[in-house]
Scaffold this active site. Sequence first.
Site, short mmCIF file in Angstrom:
data_model
loop_
_atom_site.label_atom_id
_atom_site.label_comp_id
_atom_site.label_asym_id
_atom_site.label_seq_id
_atom_site.Cartn_x
_atom_site.Cartn_y
_atom_site.Cartn_z
N SER A 33 0.78 -1.34 -0.11
CA SER A 33 -0.08 -0.07 0.17
C SER A 33 0.95 1.19 0.12
O SER A 33 2.27 1.02 -0.17
CB SER A 33 -1.09 -0.12 1.18
OG SER A 33 -2.00 0.96 1.12
N ASN A 34 0.45 2.59 0.38
CA ASN A 34 1.05 3.56 0.45
C ASN A 34 0.57 4.52 1.52
O ASN A 34 -0.68 4.30 2.02
CB ASN A 34 1.04 4.48 -1.11
CG ASN A 34 -0.41 4.64 -1.48
OD1 ASN A 34 -0.93 5.47 -0.78
ND2 ASN A 34 -0.65 3.98 -2.45
#
Length: 225
Positions: A33-34
């Site tokens: 993810s980020n």
Amino acid sequence: QLQGPSTQLLDGVHVTITAGPTREPIDPVRYISNHSSGKMGFALAHAAAQQGANVTLIAGPVDLATPPGVQRIDVESAQDMLDTALAQAADIFIGCAAVADYRVADVADHKMKKTANTGAPTLKLIENPDILKTIAAQTKPPMCVGFAAETRDVEAYALDKLKRKKLALIVANDVSNTAIGFNSDDNAVVVLSEDDRVVFEQQSKQMLAQQLIHHIATHYHKHFR
Ligand code: CTP
Ligand code: CA
């Protein structure tokens, strides 16, 4: 500020907004993810609803309250986000999500185990679909607005995305300055179209969202209705 119904800019207009990160599974317990907080997208959804729009907010995993009057749909992966976006009718589509560009090619059915024999695994990645580009390529597309977070050549890259994705507007965001953008409460942007450039100075994401919605609504009424 309070506004009466007569001054609402988006009465009866359906606005769909993507926000937050996406989460791409590796196995049942792990993901890629980020750091997107979703704050900008949620602030835009709030501001659009305040202008009388019928707002659908397609949210990746974020820790934020749903703005009043907004229909929120929670999703995880980029593919979920795309499927949900394609199922919505919209007059204006704002792609604010930080969509993971790649996902794991072969998601493991069971939790991956450390094994002495094979050592550290290598993850094979494949490209995710481009949500904004897919929406903009529909036969009767909504007015599409994108975000471009860049650390250099900000406006040049943003203009390239505007053209490549066939967008009406792109919000160019210089994220090399850590006081603004991604995880912070403030932002400063430049909004580009084929023929104009408008600067929005550093301010809270709430204030900025109100100004951006005003700008987007004005563009919509001028070019799309
Ligand atoms: N976007 C999207 N679907 C993707 C990737 C991006 O809808 N799979 C949208 C984002 O929500 C944003 C815009 O496209 O509004 C630009 O995203 P960005 O990551 O800056 O552009 P990319 O085309 O992915 O290019 P790169 O990451 O290489 O700069
Ligand atoms: Ca990207």
